[in-house]
Motif scaffolding. Structure first.
Motif, PDB file in Angstrom:
ATOM      1  N   VAL A   1       0.696  -1.139  -0.156  1.00 50.41           N
ATOM      2  CA  VAL A   1       0.060  -0.024  -0.109  1.00 50.41           C
ATOM      3  C   VAL A   1       1.004   1.153   0.096  1.00 50.41           C
ATOM      4  O   VAL A   1       0.666   2.368  -0.703  1.00 50.41           O
ATOM      5  CB  VAL A   1      -0.910  -0.027   1.226  1.00 50.41           C
ATOM      6  CG1 VAL A   1      -1.714   1.410   1.277  1.00 50.41           C
ATOM      7  CG2 VAL A   1      -1.850  -1.218   0.854  1.00 50.41           C
TER       8      VAL A   1
ATOM      9  N   LEU B   1      -7.366   7.848   6.487  1.00 53.31           N
ATOM     10  CA  LEU B   1      -6.609   7.358   7.398  1.00 53.31           C
ATOM     11  C   LEU B   1      -6.732   8.130   8.638  1.00 53.31           C
ATOM     12  O   LEU B   1      -6.803   7.422   9.972  1.00 53.31           O
ATOM     13  CB  LEU B   1      -5.078   7.435   6.970  1.00 53.31           C
ATOM     14  CG  LEU B   1      -4.021   6.551   7.251  1.00 53.31           C
ATOM     15  CD1 LEU B   1      -4.605   5.140   7.017  1.00 53.31           C
ATOM     16  CD2 LEU B   1      -2.478   6.875   6.879  1.00 53.31           C
TER      17      LEU B   1
ATOM     18  N   LEU C   1      -5.010   5.140  -6.347  1.00 57.06           N
ATOM     19  CA  LEU C   1      -4.551   4.114  -5.501  1.00 57.06           C
ATOM     20  C   LEU C   1      -4.921   2.736  -5.894  1.00 57.06           C
ATOM     21  O   LEU C   1      -4.161   1.679  -6.039  1.00 57.06           O
ATOM     22  CB  LEU C   1      -4.949   4.510  -4.045  1.00 57.06           C
ATOM     23  CG  LEU C   1      -4.359   3.493  -3.043  1.00 57.06           C
ATOM     24  CD1 LEU C   1      -2.914   3.685  -2.964  1.00 57.06           C
ATOM     25  CD2 LEU C   1      -5.263   4.035  -1.854  1.00 57.06           C
ATOM     26  N   ARG C   2      -6.356   2.540  -6.441  1.00 56.54           N
ATOM     27  CA  ARG C   2      -7.120   1.500  -6.911  1.00 56.54           C
ATOM     28  C   ARG C   2      -6.040   0.974  -8.135  1.00 56.54           C
ATOM     29  O   ARG C   2      -5.730  -0.361  -8.053  1.00 56.54           O
ATOM     30  CB  ARG C   2      -8.380   1.667  -7.043  1.00 56.54           C
ATOM     31  CG  ARG C   2      -9.077   0.254  -7.830  1.00 56.54           C
ATOM     32  CD  ARG C   2     -10.129   0.400  -8.557  1.00 56.54           C
ATOM     33  NE  ARG C   2      -9.717   1.680  -9.490  1.00 56.54           N
ATOM     34  CZ  ARG C   2     -10.684   2.499 -10.486  1.00 56.54           C
ATOM     35  NH1 ARG C   2     -11.994   2.403  -9.781  1.00 56.54           N
ATOM     36  NH2 ARG C   2     -10.378   3.217 -11.265  1.00 56.54           N
TER      37      ARG C   2
ATOM     38  N   LEU D   1      -2.684  -0.256  -6.928  1.00 52.22           N
ATOM     39  CA  LEU D   1      -2.746  -1.776  -6.246  1.00 52.22           C
ATOM     40  C   LEU D   1      -3.065  -2.795  -7.262  1.00 52.22           C
ATOM     41  O   LEU D   1      -2.614  -3.802  -7.004  1.00 52.22           O
ATOM     42  CB  LEU D   1      -3.854  -1.511  -5.039  1.00 52.22           C
ATOM     43  CG  LEU D   1      -3.512  -0.715  -3.938  1.00 52.22           C
ATOM     44  CD1 LEU D   1      -4.697  -0.562  -2.817  1.00 52.22           C
ATOM     45  CD2 LEU D   1      -2.505  -1.370  -3.098  1.00 52.22           C
TER      46      LEU D   1
ATOM     47  N   THR E   1     -10.382  -0.840  -2.128  1.00 49.65           N
ATOM     48  CA  THR E   1      -9.368   0.053  -1.747  1.00 49.65           C
ATOM     49  C   THR E   1      -9.467   1.039  -0.982  1.00 49.65           C
ATOM     50  O   THR E   1      -8.412   0.921  -0.020  1.00 49.65           O
ATOM     51  CB  THR E   1      -9.248   0.884  -3.224  1.00 49.65           C
ATOM     52  OG1 THR E   1      -8.953   0.256  -4.449  1.00 49.65           O
ATOM     53  CG2 THR E   1      -7.901   1.864  -3.068  1.00 49.65           C
TER      54      THR E   1
ATOM     55  N   ASP F   1     -11.137   0.290   2.000  1.00 50.32           N
ATOM     56  CA  ASP F   1     -11.172  -0.853   3.159  1.00 50.32           C
ATOM     57  C   ASP F   1      -9.706  -0.840   3.420  1.00 50.32           C
ATOM     58  O   ASP F   1      -9.172  -0.912   4.505  1.00 50.32           O
ATOM     59  CB  ASP F   1     -11.849  -1.653   2.655  1.00 50.32           C
ATOM     60  CG  ASP F   1     -13.400  -1.453   2.933  1.00 50.32           C
ATOM     61  OD1 ASP F   1     -14.034  -2.547   2.244  1.00 50.32           O
ATOM     62  OD2 ASP F   1     -13.676  -0.267   3.597  1.00 50.32           O
ATOM     63  N   THR F   2      -8.870  -1.326   2.326  1.00 47.45           N
ATOM     64  CA  THR F   2      -7.496  -1.459   2.488  1.00 47.45           C
ATOM     65  C   THR F   2      -6.582  -0.332   3.095  1.00 47.45           C
ATOM     66  O   THR F   2      -5.907  -0.354   3.931  1.00 47.45           O
ATOM     67  CB  THR F   2      -6.843  -2.031   1.120  1.00 47.45           C
ATOM     68  OG1 THR F   2      -7.546  -3.019   0.712  1.00 47.45           O
ATOM     69  CG2 THR F   2      -5.413  -2.356   1.211  1.00 47.45           C
ATOM     70  N   LEU F   3      -6.958   0.831   2.715  1.00 46.93           N
ATOM     71  CA  LEU F   3      -6.485   2.002   3.019  1.00 46.93           C
ATOM     72  C   LEU F   3      -6.600   2.347   4.408  1.00 46.93           C
ATOM     73  O   LEU F   3      -5.748   2.661   5.272  1.00 46.93           O
ATOM     74  CB  LEU F   3      -6.620   3.166   2.202  1.00 46.93           C
ATOM     75  CG  LEU F   3      -5.992   4.552   2.437  1.00 46.93           C
ATOM     76  CD1 LEU F   3      -4.456   4.372   2.432  1.00 46.93           C
ATOM     77  CD2 LEU F   3      -6.551   5.620   1.728  1.00 46.93           C
TER      78      LEU F   3
END
Lengths: 215, 241
Positions: A156, A176, A206-207, A210, B46, B48-50
């Motif tokens: 990540v 976050l 980000l998706r 990843l 994504t 959820d992962t973050l």
């Protein structure tokens, strides 16, 4: 779900969409830091020390995710609190004190990024993440899970580096740090709509990053 | 709805910010479009992962290190700011004038006991640097950090400006009078640029330099010191100068 800092008593749970966080907050009338700030301004050094301890975790976490390096995050965190000490008189109480702290941290991150080489920051971040030190209590304890957890975090963090800082900052503050849109907008001096669109774009980038990591 | 319209709405849809009628249209589209539904699921995953990401924990001695540096004199507020910070807000208006007079008297005393000027240092020409930007403008100017894009070289992406400014800051602290002489022939805009470069070094040396400048025997020493301090303060807090 990571542990979110609570910002005072009397919260209200708001049912939202599928991504609505269970800890969605609205702004409160009372800032839990105000009493410590008053005592600090009256000359009580221990109150400032208490404010550092109260905010150091969130500051360091944000700076690490922005800068990608433990060393840089530590330097920037110290700079943040030194600037907080220096500029504490500028806090007028028109926003939460935590917003004020985040703003100073955000500035420290953005100012530092100008002088960090992109490659150096990226490589340092990877090296640090692979040699991960103590993590949050929510990390799994068994060796296999711990190893995969560290790999996931590294994955990540690598993917986050693909997100431009101007998008990454609101993304980290929202997803976050758990800050609501209005607070992020005030912190970054941006319209709420711009904050929302940047977060959405950041999530998409980000998706994609990843997805590329998992291939 | 078109695919593009649905994708544009996905962010608000996932946050529950769409009006009910619009949400119903998106729902209907997702029911019939596997691609958009997959896009929505991957976006949710994504996030959820973050959100499951946490840490790392700060180093154990962070607060102690900060307090030690404060004890050593770093991060101290300006004399006037420190004085104002201790006064209840409702009294500041009534006490501003005597506080300013006190600060002016302190500066005068420092000026009277100023040290003799050492030999002049040479200033090397630097390329013009951008003026201080607020957080909003700084974010807008940030370039993509994409790994797929050309990452550039460390030299390209770590401009000499900040390291050079740091060396200039040290030189100016050793000889603030030389800084004033170097600034004297410049236009106001050029002076602003030079001072902004020093402020961008961004550490506790900057307010110390401002104090040293204010103590110099030059007509505009105090105004230059105030400008430097204003640029530094604004840079640290993201406020506009």
């Amino acid at each position: 779900m990571s542990d979110r800092q609570r910002r005072g008593v009397g919260h209200e749970l708001v049912e939202r969409g599928p991504l609505a966080r269970a800890d969605a907050w609205r702004e409160h009338d009372r800032d839990p830091d105000l009493e410590l700030v008053r005592r600090w301004r009256a000359g009580d050094v221990q109150s400032f020390a208490a404010l550092i301890r109260r905010h150091e975790r969130r500051v360091y976490r944000l700076l690490f995710r922005m800068l990608g390096s433990r060393e840089e995050a530590e330097d920037a965190a110290q700079e943040t609190f030194l600037n907080l000490h220096r500029h504490g008189h500028r806090f007028r109480g028109d926003a939460l004190f935590s917003t004020f702290v985040y703003r100073i941290a955000a500035n420290a991150a953005l100012n530092r990024r100008r002088s960090l080489g992109r490659r150096r920051a990226h490589e340092a971040g990877l090296a640090n993440e692979q040699a991960a030190g103590p993590m949050a209590p929510s990390a799994p304890r068994d060796p296999e899970s711990a190893a995969s957890g560290a790999e996931d975090r590294a994955r990540v963090q690598r993917a986050l580096q693909d997100v431009a800082p101007k998008l990454r900052l609101p993304l980290l503050l929202y997803d976050l740090e758990g800050l609501p849109y209005p607070e992020i907008a005030k912190l970054l001096d941006l319209p709420e709509g711009t904050v929302k669109s940047r977060i959405h774009r950041a999530r998409e980038i980000l998706r994609d990053a990843l997805s590329g990591e998992s291939r | 709805m078109t695919h593009g319209e649905v994708r544009a709405d996905l962010g608000d849809y996932l946050e529950g910010d769409l009006p009910l009628e619009r949400r119903a249209l998106v729902d209907a589209h997702l029911d019939g479009c596997a691609e958009c539904a997959q896009r929505m699921r991957s976006l949710r995953s994504t996030v959820d992962t973050l959100r499951a990401l946490d840490g790392p924990e700060p180093p154990a001695g962070l607060s102690a290190a900060v307090l030690a540096r404060i004890e050593a004199g770093e991060g101290r507020p300006g004399a006037l700011a420190s004085l104002l910070g201790r006064i209840p807000w409702e009294l500041r208006g009534r006490l501003a004038a005597p506080a300013l007079a006190f600060a002016a008297a302190a500066v005068l005393l420092v000026w009277l006991y100023r040290p003799a000027a050492p030999p002049e240092l040479a200033w090397v020409e630097r390329p013009p640097l951008p003026s201080r930007q607020s957080v909003q403008e700084a974010i807008a100017r940030e370039e993509s950090f994409g790994a797929s894009a050309d990452p550039g070289t460390p030299a390209e992406d770590a401009p000499a400006g900040p390291r050079v400014a740091s060396a200039d800051l040290d030189a100016a602290l050793r000889d603030p009078a030389s800084l004033l002489r170097a600034l004297a022939p410049l236009s106001p805009a050029e002076r602003q640029e030079r001072l902004a470069a020093l402020a961008r070094a961004g550490d506790a040396r900057v307010p110390a330099l401002a104090d040293a400048l204010a103590a110099q025997d030059a007509p505009d020493a105090k105004s230059l010191a105030e400008t430097l301090l204003r640029l530094y303060d604004a840079r640290s807090t993201g406020e506009r100068p």
